[in-house]
Design an enzyme around this catalytic site. Structure first.
Site, mmCIF file in Angstrom:
data_model
loop_
_atom_site.group_PDB
_atom_site.id
_atom_site.type_symbol
_atom_site.label_atom_id
_atom_site.label_comp_id
_atom_site.label_asym_id
_atom_site.label_seq_id
_atom_site.Cartn_x
_atom_site.Cartn_y
_atom_site.Cartn_z
ATOM 1 N N ASP A 46 0.832 -1.203 0.000
ATOM 2 C CA ASP A 46 0.000 0.000 0.000
ATOM 3 C C ASP A 46 0.868 1.255 0.000
ATOM 4 O OD1 ASP A 46 -2.664 1.457 0.615
ATOM 5 O OD2 ASP A 46 -1.371 2.068 2.268
ATOM 6 N N GLU A 118 -2.108 -5.337 -3.433
ATOM 7 C CA GLU A 118 -1.146 -4.605 -2.609
ATOM 8 C C GLU A 118 -0.116 -5.545 -2.000
ATOM 9 O OE1 GLU A 118 -3.735 -0.735 -1.176
ATOM 10 O OE2 GLU A 118 -3.764 -2.519 0.094
#
Length: 226
Positions: A46, A118
């Site tokens: 992320d 992610e």
């Protein structure tokens, strides 16, 4: 933990060959399936995605305001965008889920798919370095970065689809909930989206009806652009 099949094929799809396939396996492992799951990798990925997209937008739009840059970044890294990337990679075919998630259709759930993207980014970073991640992410996002513009309201997929069809004087899309699974606090909604220009319906699956409709609308837009 059982080995996940066809990882070399997934590597080809991703455009990256892992030196350590255990990292990719962990990135595809949901917390319902094993103690060594993908949440830490997701945290890492992320952050990497955010810095790469921020850097790309900063240099691509030297006159854009901070607000415009923030809105464009939010559009590019939000869950429904990551879900579309996951679906393009067919990540649902490779996820390792616990029995409960598997039974409830977790391989289609937008949050699980987005988190897996992610986590894969985090795994690639650990397997290589930031520059490799940057080049790969810019490749994944090339079309989206080419299309996005500052000063334009980053409208959601349903609004964009409606405006697109209205511009062509076509009937508006029809959304129908075709399935609801899970307990009241943890439901999964399956929504069908139909438009006249497509012979088949498109399915969106998410943790709420609204999110499922957005995912379905985004997929219809992708098909119409082809």
């Amino acid at each position: 933990m059982e080995p996940i099949k066809n990882l070399p094929r997934l590597c080809r799809t991703l455009g990256y060959e892992f030196k350590n396939l255990e990292l990719l396996t962990q990135a595809l492992t949901h917390r319902s399936a094993a103690n060594k799951h993908n949440e830490r990798l997701e945290f890492l990925g992320d952050s990497i995605l955010s810095i790469v997209i921020s850097d790309a937008l900063y240099h691509q739009f030297p006159k854009a305001t901070e607000g415009d840059l923030s809105r464009m970044r939010a559009t590019l890294v939000r869950g429904d965008t990551l879900t579309l990337i996951a679906k393009a990679f067919k990540l649902g075919d490779y996820l390792f889920l616990g029995p409960g998630e598997l039974k409830s259709g977790g391989f289609r759930r937008e949050s699980i798919l987005a988190d897996a993207v992610e986590a894969i980014i985090g795994a690639i970073y650990l397997d290589s370095d930031l520059e490799v991640c940057r080049k790969l992410l810019l490749h994944w996002y090339a079309e989206r970065l080419a299309e996005i513009q500052p000063g334009v309201n980053q409208k959601d997929a349903k609004t964009l689809l409606q405006e697109y069809l209205q511009g062509l004087k076509k009937p508006l899309p029809d959304y129908q909930v075709i399935n609801i699974e899970g307990d009241a606090h943890d439901q999964t909604f399956t929504v069908e989206c139909r438009i006249d220009d497509l012979s088949e319906s498109v399915i969106g699956v998410a943790s709420s009806r609204r999110k499922a409709e957005q995912i379905a609308a985004a997929q219809v837009l992708e098909l119409l652009k082809k």
